[in-house]
Design an enzyme around this catalytic site. Structure first.
Site, PDB file in Angstrom:
ATOM      1  CE1 TYR A 170      -5.690  -6.903  -1.594  1.00  0.00           C
ATOM      2  CE2 TYR A 170      -6.954  -8.943  -1.666  1.00  0.00           C
ATOM      3  CZ  TYR A 170      -6.319  -7.901  -2.315  1.00  0.00           C
ATOM      4  OH  TYR A 170      -6.303  -7.864  -3.679  1.00  0.00           O
ATOM      5  CG  ASP A 196      -1.938  -1.109   1.210  1.00  0.00           C
ATOM      6  OD1 ASP A 196      -2.244  -1.594   0.106  1.00  0.00           O
ATOM      7  OD2 ASP A 196      -2.419  -1.496   2.284  1.00  0.00           O
TER       8      ASP A 196
END
Ligand code: ZN
Ligand code: ZN
Length: 411
Positions: free
Chosen positions: A372, A236
């Site tokens: 995730y 990210d």
């Protein structure tokens, strides 16, 4: 040449040669018509031998050869065109191709059946090979299909050579220390990269990226027109990439020079990207490395800072349960625009409570590729099940997340 003596000049060979000569073929095309006779000879030598034993050379004529249109006689001109097309480029390996009038190629096939030859080789592949040999002789560069720096396409009907410059690849690993950097250049959503009020005319959503910081000195050194950045996955934007770094391949598009002083480039990078990105293990790479990097699916380790009030015993029990069986993870809402929406089985390989204080705690997690982590901690409104939040029975929030290691070197 000794090899020739072992070949019988049969009536069949002599007959094909005679018919080819009657049609006014150039020595190159005539020799090719009986291609396998007289192994070790060039096509024109072969023609000379054949005609020596079948009544003298063809009568000189101004008509160009009906097969190649005189292309073989003009090879030096085609070499000139190749060199002009590649002017200002550094290249050491090359491939030659050519485009022919389809009618001419059809005429050649007709001639094969007409003359009854069993030895024909297509004019196009012969021309590509001979042009390659001539370019090699003129430049010392290496011709062949393997990893060319440039590809020449001789357009016979147009009389022009087009050159395709192949990309140059560099592999390495990057560490990202900055929580505001995307991995790749991120075009502005509103204008698609042209520049608008929203992006301040830059065409970008973020001022820079790992791709741009790492690519800059390479673009300057090679005169490349642009870059493509292939990472082994991505973190990210607000996650750091620590440990040994993430493998990547930098692709330089249409470079003008290809000799890279990697230690010097690494030194420039160290200055220019200081505090934001660190690069290590730089080395030459190829297109196959891009595939390898994109296809790898290694486990990854993370450090996660979590906000939530839970006692240590409860966290430890939840982590034990979490690693005992697979989790079902539906595509997170935040990435649903680029990945198909479905439920995937993922595994938390190992999980450990590092420390905890009032209202927050820190975890080290090792997980299967594609997990995730933020969604696994928070639950993503029930789309990840079980999540850490559902196991401890308390809402949790990820405060920060870092990638500690990419485990691509372990089997
Ligand atoms: Zn010819
Ligand atoms: Zn814009």
């Amino acid at each position: 040449m000794a090899a020739v003596a072992t070949f019988e000049l049969t009536d069949a060979v002599r007959g094909v040669a005679q018919r080819g000569r009657d049609r006014g073929l150039c020595p190159e095309c005539l020799g090719r018509l009986v291609g396998r006779w007289g192994h070790g000879l060039s096509n024109s030598d072969r023609a000379a031998r054949l005609l020596g034993s079948s009544g003298g050379p063809p009568s000189p004529t101004d008509d160009p050869c009906p097969l190649c249109g005189g292309a073989f006689a003009r090879l030096p001109l085609w070499v000139d065109r190749c060199l002009r097309a590649a002017e200002g480029l550094e290249w050491h390996r090359f491939t030659c191709g050519s485009r022919w009038d389809p009618e001419r190629l059809a005429r050649e096939e007709a001639l094969w059946s007409e003359t009854g030859t069993e030895w024909g080789e297509s004019v196009r592949s012969a021309f590509n090979r001979e042009l390659g040999k001539a370019v090699e002789a003129r430049t010392g560069a290496l011709g062949g299909p393997e990893r060319p720096d440039v590809v020449f396409l001789a357009d016979l009907p147009v009389g022009r050579v087009d050159v395709t410059v192949m990309p140059l690849y560099v592999a390495g690993r990057y560490r990202k220390l900055d929580r505001t950097l995307p991995q790749t250049r991120w075009p502005c959503r509103r204008c698609g990269g042209r520049g608008c009020d929203t992006c301040g005319g830059t065409g970008k959503t973020y001022p820079t990226s790992v791709e741009e910081l790492v690519g800059a000195p390479f673009v300057r050194a090679t005169g490349a027109e642009g870059t493509r950045f292939h990472g082994m996955g991505r973190e990210d934007i607000d996650a750091r990439m620590l440990g040994g770094g993430r493998p990547f391949v930098l692709e330089l598009v249409r470079p003008r020079s290809r000799s890279l002083d990697l230690p010097a480039l690494a030194a420039q990078l160290e200055v220019e990207a200081a505090g934001r990105v660190e690069v290590r293990e730089l080395g030459p790479a190829s297109g196959e490395d891009v595939v390898r990097v994109k296809e790898a699916a290694p486990e990854k380790s993370y450090r996660v800072g979590v906000l939530g009030t839970v006692d240590r015993a409860k966290v430890n029990e939840a982590l034990r349960l979490a690693t005992a069986r697979a989790i079902a993870q539906r595509t997170p809402r935040r990435v649903a625009h680029r990945r198909s929406d479905r439920v995937r089985d993922r595994r938390i390989v190992a999980a450990r409570l590092v420390d905890g204080a009032e209202g927050r705690f820190t975890l080290d997690i090792r997980a299967e590729a594609g997990t995730y982590i933020k969604e696994w901690v928070e639950g993503d409104e029930g789309r990840t099940e079980p999540s850490l939040a559902s196991l401890v029975g308390t809402p949790l929030k990820v405060e920060y997340l870092d990638v500690l290691e990419i485990h691509d070197r372990e089997e």
